[in-house]
Scaffold this active site. Structure first.
Site, mmCIF file in Angstrom:
data_model
loop_
_atom_site.group_PDB
_atom_site.id
_atom_site.type_symbol
_atom_site.label_atom_id
_atom_site.label_comp_id
_atom_site.label_asym_id
_atom_site.label_seq_id
_atom_site.Cartn_x
_atom_site.Cartn_y
_atom_site.Cartn_z
ATOM 1 N N ARG A 1 62.527 51.026 37.657
ATOM 2 C CA ARG A 1 63.369 51.898 37.123
ATOM 3 C C ARG A 1 63.400 51.676 35.569
ATOM 4 N NH1 ARG A 1 66.462 47.920 39.113
ATOM 5 N NH2 ARG A 1 65.832 48.627 41.349
ATOM 6 N N SER A 5 59.782 45.389 28.592
ATOM 7 C CA SER A 5 61.072 44.828 28.780
ATOM 8 C C SER A 5 61.917 45.691 29.847
ATOM 9 C CB SER A 5 61.938 43.890 27.981
ATOM 10 O OG SER A 5 60.832 43.352 27.085
ATOM 11 N N ASP A 46 60.598 40.296 28.000
ATOM 12 C CA ASP A 46 61.137 39.781 26.698
ATOM 13 C C ASP A 46 61.715 38.181 27.117
ATOM 14 O OD1 ASP A 46 63.142 41.218 28.071
ATOM 15 O OD2 ASP A 46 63.905 42.157 26.048
HETATM 16 C C1 GLC Z 1 66.925 45.411 30.160
HETATM 17 C C2 GLC Z 1 65.669 45.333 30.968
HETATM 18 C C3 GLC Z 1 65.017 43.990 30.995
HETATM 19 C C4 GLC Z 1 65.277 43.403 29.423
HETATM 20 C C5 GLC Z 1 66.541 43.411 28.886
HETATM 21 C C6 GLC Z 1 66.517 43.058 27.682
HETATM 22 O O1 GLC Z 1 67.693 44.697 31.056
HETATM 23 O O2 GLC Z 1 65.524 46.050 32.131
HETATM 24 O O3 GLC Z 1 63.771 43.844 31.421
HETATM 25 O O4 GLC Z 1 64.802 42.067 29.709
HETATM 26 O O5 GLC Z 1 66.936 44.782 29.090
HETATM 27 O O6 GLC Z 1 65.728 43.378 26.799
#
Ligand code: GLC
Length: 490
Positions: free
Chosen positions: A172, A157, A210
């Site tokens: 990133r 995630s 996620d």
């Molecule tokens: C951060 C990540 C994203 C994820 C979120 C919740 O924003 O960049 O990909 O969905 O956290 O975990």
């Protein structure tokens, strides 16, 4: 006789009668800078919609709006056994999910704690550790079985550009991760190389965010779900758009314009250029001191990773100005990220008017003796930070609904802040009501409901693996040519 009418809800502010004037002034200033009123929320929503659209355009914008190659919701009949791995911000979870074909499932899982140094360690350490956890899972759940190549839904995630469902180039790191050699690379081959090194018979079938997993899993058990959100260590959302609304796919894929495509918004990056969010000097400081300044502006005001830190630096500032903790040593408070969101929850939840639980917390955790007025300030500050987080989150939900013209739906939400932070859900619902003007409705009648989700990184990942297999069987395109990677990567 005086008719008193229905009882008012208890004021969260508690009584401030005994709070001296200088502290009252500080509280009032904090209320001013941390409050996002209905008009401001509405302005944020309008700007948010434009930014969502910009993210989908060929030129792109701050919000990545990543097409995920998840191209349908489940129909509830999906069946089979799938492995799923979730690399969250704090833990690693391995699951084996049985989809039972009637909107039902069974799940076996093991959790592994991510060693503290891993967030800033080396890429090899990370992938090897994950491979070891998978190995340990297989050994404890399938001992002595000769396993053939197993397929895995990998919930990773972080913002990844995807040219196909089973790959992802990390744009990133977010959520405080800072591991060299991963940004700008496809994570799937790195991970599979580690699996090979350790002889773990697994390959990645789907790389999943996620939020996408949460949306799909929640839709499996509740077909009214149209969006998935995470309010945890980080914050983000996914929803379904259609190909004709995603200009950046134009010319890259040959799909019917009405084809649905799940979008991982990565909305944590909203307003990275700082034009609309009401940032305080504390938000600026958090950003500047973070491993990735000028990124994730929205997330840094909302997500669990930062809520305690905001609280900590406000308290230190007030201490340095001589308003609180006079003649106390605040050494323990000086450690960055030493307060997490769960401590804020405890502060908000203290049921005693004189806040004796907060008093104990401060003595045991920080060696600070607090006065009752100081504790009142500390609690009011926690409420303000929690309230702002919930209200800004609601602005994101409202923006997606408005952009899509959704007037009624369920939103599946997960994450420690959503599930555990006191009043987060009610505060978010209240903010949605203010944005949409649901003045005559009671909360149970609100047409857009943000509610606890099904397990996205377990059940959701399994469903996405199943949906992908189904698409392959139906002869529909599952991904795109490798050269597109450069065009979608930013
Ligand atoms: C951060 C990540 C994203 C994820 C979120 C919740 O924003 O960049 O990909 O969905 O956290 O975990």
């Amino acid at each position: 006789m005086v008719h008193l009418g229905p009882k008012k809800p208890p004021s969260r502010k508690g009584s401030m009668a005994d709070v001296p004037r200088d502290l009252l002034e500080q509280i009032s200033q904090l209320e001013t800078i941390f409050t996002v009123d209905a008009n401001k929320l509405k302005a944020i929503v309008e700007h948010f919609i434009k930014e969502l659209e910009k993210g989908l355009s060929k030129e792109g914008g701050s919000i990545p709006m990543i097409p995920t190659w998840v191209m349908s919701m489940p129909d509830g009949k999906e069946k089979g056994s799938y492995l799923a791995l979730d690399m969250g911000g704090t833990n690693l979870r391995v699951c084996e999910v049985q989809l039972l074909g009637n909107r039902d499932f069974d799940i076996t899982q093991s959790k592994y704690h991510m060693p503290p140094g891993m967030k800033t360690g080396t890429s090899e350490q990370l992938w090897d550790y994950i491979a070891e956890c998978l190995e340990a899972f297989l050994q404890s759940h399938h001992p002595d079985e000769a396993l053939h190549e197993l397929s895995l839904g990998f919930t990773f995630s972080y913002p990844c550009s995807q040219t196909a469902i089973d790959n992802g180039v990390l744009q990133r790191w977010t959520k405080g991760f800072d591991i060299d050699g991963v940004e700008g690379h496809d994570v799937q081959p790195m991970f599979e190389a580690a699996l090979k090194r350790k002889n773990v018979p697994i390959h990645v079938t789907a790389l999943i965010n996620d939020t996408t997993g949460t949306m799909v899993a929640s839709n499996y058990t509740d077909p009214e779900t149209q969006m998935g959100c995470i309010f945890g260590t980080g914050c983000n959302a996914a929803y379904f758009d259609v190909v004709k609304n995603i200009p950046k796919l134009e010319g890259l894929v040959d799909l019917d314009p009405e084809t649905p495509m799940a979008i991982n918004c990565e909305w944590g990056a909203f307003d990275n250029e700082h034009v609309i969010l009401p940032r305080t000097k504390y938000d600026v400081q958090i950003d500047e001191d973070s491993p990735r300044p000028n990124q994730q502006a929205f997330e840094k005001m909302i997500a669990g990773l930062y809520l305690g830190e905001i609280h900590r630096i406000v308290m230190l500032d007030l201490y340095e100005q001589g308003f609180i903790f006079e003649n106390q040593s605040v050494e323990a408070l000086k450690k960055p990220y030493s307060i997490d969101a769960s401590l804020l929850s405890q502060i908000e939840e203290d049921p005693f008017e004189n806040l004796t639980e907060v008093e104990d917390l401060f003595t045991t955790r920080f060696g600070i003796q607090t006065t009752e007025p100081e504790r009142k300030l500390v609690r009011r500050l926690a409420e303000l930070i929690g309230d702002r987080s919930a209200r800004l989150s609601a602005a994101g939900v409202a923006a997606i609904c408005k952009k899509k013209g959704i007037e009624k739906c369920h939103v599946g939400a997960d994450g420690s802040v959503f599930n555990k932070y006191p009043h987060f859900q009610e505060r978010g619902a209240q903010a949605l009501a203010e944005i949409f003007g649901w003045h005559d409705l009671t909360p149970t009648q609100y047409p857009i409901k943000v509610q606890p989700a099904e397990d996205g990184s377990g059940v959701g990942a399994a469903l996405i693996a199943a949906l992908t297999a189904k698409r392959v069987n139906e002869g529909l395109p599952v991904g795109m040519k490798p050269e597109i990677i450069a065009k979608l990567s930013k």
